[in-house]
Design an enzyme around this catalytic site. Sequence first.
Site, PDB file in Angstrom:
ATOM      1  N   ILE A 139       0.829  -1.195   0.000  1.00 12.39           N
ATOM      2  CA  ILE A 139       0.000   0.000   0.000  1.00 12.39           C
ATOM      3  C   ILE A 139       0.867   1.250   0.000  1.00 12.39           C
ATOM      4  O   ILE A 139       0.557   2.250  -0.652  1.00 12.39           O
ATOM      5  CB  ILE A 139      -0.931   0.017   1.242  1.00 12.39           C
ATOM      6  CG1 ILE A 139      -1.625  -1.339   1.418  1.00 12.39           C
ATOM      7  CG2 ILE A 139      -1.929   1.146   1.167  1.00 12.39           C
ATOM      8  CD1 ILE A 139      -2.369  -1.814   0.187  1.00 12.39           C
ATOM      9  N   GLU A 140       1.968   1.206   0.713  1.00 14.51           N
ATOM     10  CA  GLU A 140       2.826   2.374   0.852  1.00 14.51           C
ATOM     11  C   GLU A 140       3.658   2.652  -0.398  1.00 14.51           C
ATOM     12  O   GLU A 140       3.756   3.794  -0.840  1.00 14.51           O
ATOM     13  CB  GLU A 140       3.758   2.192   2.057  1.00 14.51           C
ATOM     14  CG  GLU A 140       3.077   2.317   3.408  1.00 14.51           C
ATOM     15  CD  GLU A 140       2.654   3.744   3.705  1.00 14.51           C
ATOM     16  OE1 GLU A 140       3.176   4.678   3.065  1.00 14.51           O
ATOM     17  OE2 GLU A 140       1.782   3.927   4.563  1.00 14.51           O
ATOM     18  N   SER A 141       4.285   1.622  -0.929  1.00 15.50           N
ATOM     19  CA  SER A 141       5.299   1.842  -1.974  1.00 15.50           C
ATOM     20  C   SER A 141       5.230   0.838  -3.107  1.00 15.50           C
ATOM     21  O   SER A 141       6.121   0.830  -3.950  1.00 15.50           O
ATOM     22  CB  SER A 141       6.690   1.764  -1.337  1.00 15.50           C
ATOM     23  OG  SER A 141       6.904   0.466  -0.783  1.00 15.50           O
ATOM     24  N   TYR A 244      -7.140   3.941   3.155  1.00 19.64           N
ATOM     25  CA  TYR A 244      -5.878   3.283   3.488  1.00 19.64           C
ATOM     26  C   TYR A 244      -6.092   1.857   3.984  1.00 19.64           C
ATOM     27  O   TYR A 244      -5.511   0.895   3.462  1.00 19.64           O
ATOM     28  CB  TYR A 244      -5.159   4.122   4.540  1.00 19.64           C
ATOM     29  CG  TYR A 244      -3.750   3.711   4.851  1.00 19.64           C
ATOM     30  CD1 TYR A 244      -2.722   3.883   3.931  1.00 19.64           C
ATOM     31  CD2 TYR A 244      -3.424   3.171   6.099  1.00 19.64           C
ATOM     32  CE1 TYR A 244      -1.426   3.533   4.236  1.00 19.64           C
ATOM     33  CE2 TYR A 244      -2.129   2.828   6.414  1.00 19.64           C
ATOM     34  CZ  TYR A 244      -1.124   3.001   5.475  1.00 19.64           C
ATOM     35  OH  TYR A 244       0.159   2.653   5.786  1.00 19.64           O
ATOM     36  N   ARG A 464       4.678  10.421   8.006  1.00 21.49           N
ATOM     37  CA  ARG A 464       5.936   9.851   8.472  1.00 21.49           C
ATOM     38  C   ARG A 464       7.082  10.597   7.868  1.00 21.49           C
ATOM     39  O   ARG A 464       8.194  10.297   7.992  1.00 21.49           O
ATOM     40  CB  ARG A 464       5.983   8.361   8.131  1.00 21.49           C
ATOM     41  CG  ARG A 464       4.930   7.586   8.889  1.00 21.49           C
ATOM     42  CD  ARG A 464       4.909   6.136   8.493  1.00 21.49           C
ATOM     43  NE  ARG A 464       4.801   5.954   7.066  1.00 21.49           N
ATOM     44  CZ  ARG A 464       3.719   6.190   6.362  1.00 21.49           C
ATOM     45  NH1 ARG A 464       2.658   6.685   6.929  1.00 21.49           N
ATOM     46  NH2 ARG A 464       3.691   5.978   5.066  1.00 21.49           N
TER      47      ARG A 464
END
Length: 464
Positions: A139-141, A244, A464
Amino acid sequence: MTFPAARRLLLLTALVIITGCAQTPGGEISEAPETPPPVAVTVPETVPDRPVVIPEPPAPEVVTVIEKPAPRDMWERIRGGFAMKPMDGDLVRDWEIRYSAKPEYFARMVDRGSRYLFHIVEEIERRKMPAEIALLPMIESAYNPQAYSKAHASGLWQFIPSTGRNYGLRQNWWYDGRRDVIAATNAALDYLEKLYGMFGDWELALASYNWGEGAVSRAVARNQARGLPGDYASLTMPAETRNYLPKLIAVKNIIADPARFGVQLNSVPNEPYFETVTVREHIDVKLAAKFAEMPLDEFSFLNPAHNKRVIKAYAETIVLPRNRVAIFHANLENHGKPLVSWQAHTLKAGEKPEKVAARYGISVSELKAVNGISGRTTLRPGQPLLVPVKEGTTPNLPDLPATPVTLPRAYKAARATHAKGGKPAKTHAAKANVKRAPAKRATVAIKPPAKPAKPPVVASQSKR
């Protein structure tokens, strides 16, 4: 007979009788009787106690424990560790459709993640965290350790510079710990453990990882002040954060049952893919790849934390496939030439790229390419540039700070707005990135990104 005569006769008779009794049968007078010998009394020996017979306990039942063999495949292992509560809803179904409709995109994520899954799952299991966390880099990268966002979030776990430093990720001109898979994984799991400790709920912890713990805390407090639930589904939050967790659950559902979604999930062996090698001398990235007998792009993909063409030797490591480690050491030992061909040059006031290039014997175009200088790049005095090492000289490899970055205006406006709990700034970028969504169905136009460019840009605007 007179009385005296009779008396004498009686005495005489008594005397005769007494004398006769004092004689032995042979007529002899016996001596004083001897003391009879002691009677030998036989004392019976002590009879030993009868042995106490303790009955032996019954033999325990033999229970054959059949140990379940370790999963041969990482996906099987991950499925066995799923622990988060199910989530259903339109957003989850939307993302299931979107991911399953792009099988080539999903396959790229799986291929990239295959190098790191074993290490990440090992760390997650050691900390007794839900296995769903191992899917979070999708999901992030999209499991790309070189991913870089407009908000300057970097690496698999998408840390921005400040949060990365807060969790021990060193960042300097040569090295960026946010892109170091081992260091960044430890930092991300530390942060997630902290968030779970704050909220006692993995859904809120994950929302905080994306939106920021302060923003989630304030959203929960607002709901509680109004007598409303403080769970993830009840909070008002930006669209990115609202989507998310559904994204993560959608990926989880596909991993749990790929056939249901028509996805072909390539097997990932349940074994370590890489090992680390401690760097004891400065070495060129290109030369290190040559020693490992690996393509340069594959070596760089495993070692994206090294920002420049030189790996500095102080606390750094090189990540190599397990079957390349012995080859690397053998080639390094047999190499009798210098290991570094690049160094740093600090610009002086008024110094132009043409002058620097001429000094170090390279073309201006090569100098710009090596240092990422474009037509819009402004060079300032004190700025370091990477230049070749002159033959016979010692490389100049000073410790240099990381290049400062400036957050985009829309990102800073959105962060300030969220901190105050107000409405997002009315700019086009803010609307696109931080538009609030209700807890129920929200129609979103976000599509899975195409294959990342170099360096790729992902849509995350997390804190973050």
